[in-house]
Design a protein around this motif. Sequence first.
Motif, PDB file in Angstrom:
ATOM      1  N   ALA A   1     -58.494  48.775  36.315  1.00 41.12           N
ATOM      2  CA  ALA A   1     -57.967  47.938  35.234  1.00 41.12           C
ATOM      3  C   ALA A   1     -56.515  48.275  34.916  1.00 41.12           C
ATOM      4  CB  ALA A   1     -58.828  48.108  33.981  1.00 41.12           C
ATOM      5  N   GLU A   2     -56.169  49.541  34.997  1.00 37.55           N
ATOM      6  CA  GLU A   2     -54.865  50.015  34.523  1.00 37.55           C
ATOM      7  C   GLU A   2     -53.673  49.251  35.105  1.00 37.55           C
ATOM      8  OE1 GLU A   2     -52.028  51.835  32.410  1.00 37.55           O
ATOM      9  OE2 GLU A   2     -54.193  51.973  32.064  1.00 37.55           O
ATOM     10  N   PRO A   3     -53.560  49.102  36.431  1.00 36.20           N
ATOM     11  CA  PRO A   3     -52.376  48.401  36.961  1.00 36.20           C
ATOM     12  C   PRO A   3     -52.366  46.903  36.661  1.00 36.20           C
ATOM     13  CG  PRO A   3     -53.912  48.922  38.735  1.00 36.20           C
ATOM     14  CD  PRO A   3     -54.426  49.617  37.509  1.00 36.20           C
ATOM     15  N   ARG A   4     -53.465  46.366  36.155  1.00 39.98           N
ATOM     16  CA  ARG A   4     -53.552  44.929  35.879  1.00 39.98           C
ATOM     17  C   ARG A   4     -53.310  44.601  34.410  1.00 39.98           C
ATOM     18  NH1 ARG A   4     -57.051  46.071  40.116  1.00 39.98           N
ATOM     19  NH2 ARG A   4     -57.080  44.497  41.799  1.00 39.98           N
ATOM     20  N   ILE A   5     -53.161  45.613  33.588  1.00 41.48           N
ATOM     21  CA  ILE A   5     -52.911  45.392  32.162  1.00 41.48           C
ATOM     22  C   ILE A   5     -51.455  44.984  31.969  1.00 41.48           C
ATOM     23  CG2 ILE A   5     -52.808  46.488  29.891  1.00 41.48           C
ATOM     24  CD1 ILE A   5     -55.084  48.341  30.827  1.00 41.48           C
ATOM     25  N   ILE A   6     -51.261  43.906  31.262  1.00 42.77           N
ATOM     26  CA  ILE A   6     -49.906  43.418  30.987  1.00 42.77           C
ATOM     27  C   ILE A   6     -49.417  44.072  29.701  1.00 42.77           C
ATOM     28  CG2 ILE A   6     -48.488  41.398  30.486  1.00 42.77           C
ATOM     29  CD1 ILE A   6     -50.556  39.735  32.049  1.00 42.77           C
ATOM     30  N   ARG A   7     -48.366  44.839  29.821  1.00 38.65           N
ATOM     31  CA  ARG A   7     -47.823  45.532  28.653  1.00 38.65           C
ATOM     32  C   ARG A   7     -46.478  44.917  28.301  1.00 38.65           C
ATOM     33  NH1 ARG A   7     -51.314  49.571  28.022  1.00 38.65           N
ATOM     34  NH2 ARG A   7     -52.304  50.510  29.858  1.00 38.65           N
ATOM     35  N   VAL A   8     -46.360  44.493  27.066  1.00 37.29           N
ATOM     36  CA  VAL A   8     -45.129  43.862  26.594  1.00 37.29           C
ATOM     37  C   VAL A   8     -44.450  44.812  25.621  1.00 37.29           C
ATOM     38  CG1 VAL A   8     -44.123  41.890  25.401  1.00 37.29           C
ATOM     39  CG2 VAL A   8     -46.140  41.574  26.863  1.00 37.29           C
ATOM     40  N   GLU A   9     -43.211  45.162  25.933  1.00 40.19           N
ATOM     41  CA  GLU A   9     -42.468  46.047  25.051  1.00 40.19           C
ATOM     42  C   GLU A   9     -41.957  45.236  23.872  1.00 40.19           C
ATOM     43  OE1 GLU A   9     -39.026  49.514  25.370  1.00 40.19           O
ATOM     44  OE2 GLU A   9     -39.427  48.163  27.049  1.00 40.19           O
ATOM     45  N   LYS A  10     -42.236  45.711  22.686  1.00 44.35           N
ATOM     46  CA  LYS A  10     -41.862  44.973  21.479  1.00 44.35           C
ATOM     47  C   LYS A  10     -40.421  45.309  21.101  1.00 44.35           C
ATOM     48  CE  LYS A  10     -46.605  44.780  19.770  1.00 44.35           C
ATOM     49  NZ  LYS A  10     -47.537  45.144  18.688  1.00 44.35           N
ATOM     50  N   LYS A  11     -39.517  44.397  21.434  1.00 45.07           N
ATOM     51  CA  LYS A  11     -38.111  44.569  21.094  1.00 45.07           C
ATOM     52  C   LYS A  11     -37.537  43.239  20.634  1.00 45.07           C
ATOM     53  CE  LYS A  11     -36.703  48.425  24.064  1.00 45.07           C
ATOM     54  NZ  LYS A  11     -35.763  48.847  25.142  1.00 45.07           N
ATOM     55  N   PHE A  12     -36.461  43.329  19.890  1.00 46.52           N
ATOM     56  CA  PHE A  12     -35.737  42.131  19.500  1.00 46.52           C
ATOM     57  C   PHE A  12     -34.459  42.066  20.327  1.00 46.52           C
ATOM     58  CE2 PHE A  12     -38.272  43.109  15.743  1.00 46.52           C
ATOM     59  CZ  PHE A  12     -38.855  41.872  15.501  1.00 46.52           C
ATOM     60  N   TYR A  13     -34.201  40.927  20.883  1.00 50.06           N
ATOM     61  CA  TYR A  13     -33.017  40.761  21.709  1.00 50.06           C
ATOM     62  C   TYR A  13     -32.072  39.747  21.054  1.00 50.06           C
ATOM     63  CZ  TYR A  13     -35.700  43.163  25.302  1.00 50.06           C
ATOM     64  OH  TYR A  13     -36.436  44.097  26.000  1.00 50.06           O
ATOM     65  N   TYR A  14     -30.805  40.074  21.068  1.00 55.07           N
ATOM     66  CA  TYR A  14     -29.806  39.193  20.481  1.00 55.07           C
ATOM     67  C   TYR A  14     -28.729  38.902  21.519  1.00 55.07           C
ATOM     68  CZ  TYR A  14     -32.056  40.727  16.178  1.00 55.07           C
ATOM     69  OH  TYR A  14     -32.976  40.998  15.203  1.00 55.07           O
ATOM     70  N   ASP A  15     -28.407  37.639  21.682  1.00 51.45           N
ATOM     71  CA  ASP A  15     -27.420  37.244  22.685  1.00 51.45           C
ATOM     72  C   ASP A  15     -26.024  37.760  22.365  1.00 51.45           C
ATOM     73  OD1 ASP A  15     -29.369  35.914  24.077  1.00 51.45           O
ATOM     74  OD2 ASP A  15     -28.990  33.996  23.073  1.00 51.45           O
ATOM     75  N   ASP A  16     -25.747  37.948  21.074  1.00 51.39           N
ATOM     76  CA  ASP A  16     -24.386  38.311  20.690  1.00 51.39           C
ATOM     77  C   ASP A  16     -24.177  39.820  20.596  1.00 51.39           C
ATOM     78  OD1 ASP A  16     -26.057  38.601  18.578  1.00 51.39           O
ATOM     79  OD2 ASP A  16     -24.664  37.825  17.069  1.00 51.39           O
TER      80      ASP A  16
END
Length: 229
Positions: free
Chosen positions: A213-228
């Motif tokens: 299961a481990e390599p198939r888990i989708i992990r999303v890093e919680k960050k805010f991105y700003y274009d400027d």
Amino acid sequence: NSVGAKSNSALESNSSRARCWRRGMGRTKKTKEQLPDPEENWKSKDPKELAYEIATFMGGTWPERPVRKVQLSLDGVPNDDEQLFEMTKLNPTLLSEMSIKTRFLFVEVYLDDIQDVFSEVMESLEPGTNLVTFDSLRKFKHLTVSLSFNAVSDICQAAFDSVSFDEFPEVAPDERPGLMIPLDLAQFTKHTAAATALVKMIVDAEGELPPAAEPRIIRVEKKFYYDDV
């Protein structure tokens, strides 16, 4: 004088109301203190027993599972977790976000659910054909896609795509009574058995996910991105 008398009378009246209000507040507080603690109302501490106690509280009834007229065989299904993940195309991300205890309780119920609804689909099979009811297969797909068993869900979707819904103009109907659709029974049974075997593997491990299961888990890093920036 009359003005002073009226003033004293008003003060006494206000004072009397204040005393009554304070006494009332006192009674309310006392009543609140005497109320039972909701946490102490339930005798059961085990999650399963607690669920039963809550469901049957005040005359409620515990739902009974239907008798499975068609049993799902797991004979010939791989017992290797990597193979099962490959076959089922399970995305374990949702399961990984649960605590082990919650996951164990969840998959225990799911193990019965998937077998119950598989039986429901197969019971609807028109003798001598590969036609099953739309309603039962729709229910099955909702169950499997909710946990991301993508392989068997895709088989269900292929069955839906093979039928014209022109006679049913609703955008997303809950039911299509009497509508029969062709289903690849062999593939449906094979992939349902694989999904069931994988769920059973997690149940037997009391909620622990297998290594595959481990390599198939989708992990999303919680960050805010700003274009400027």
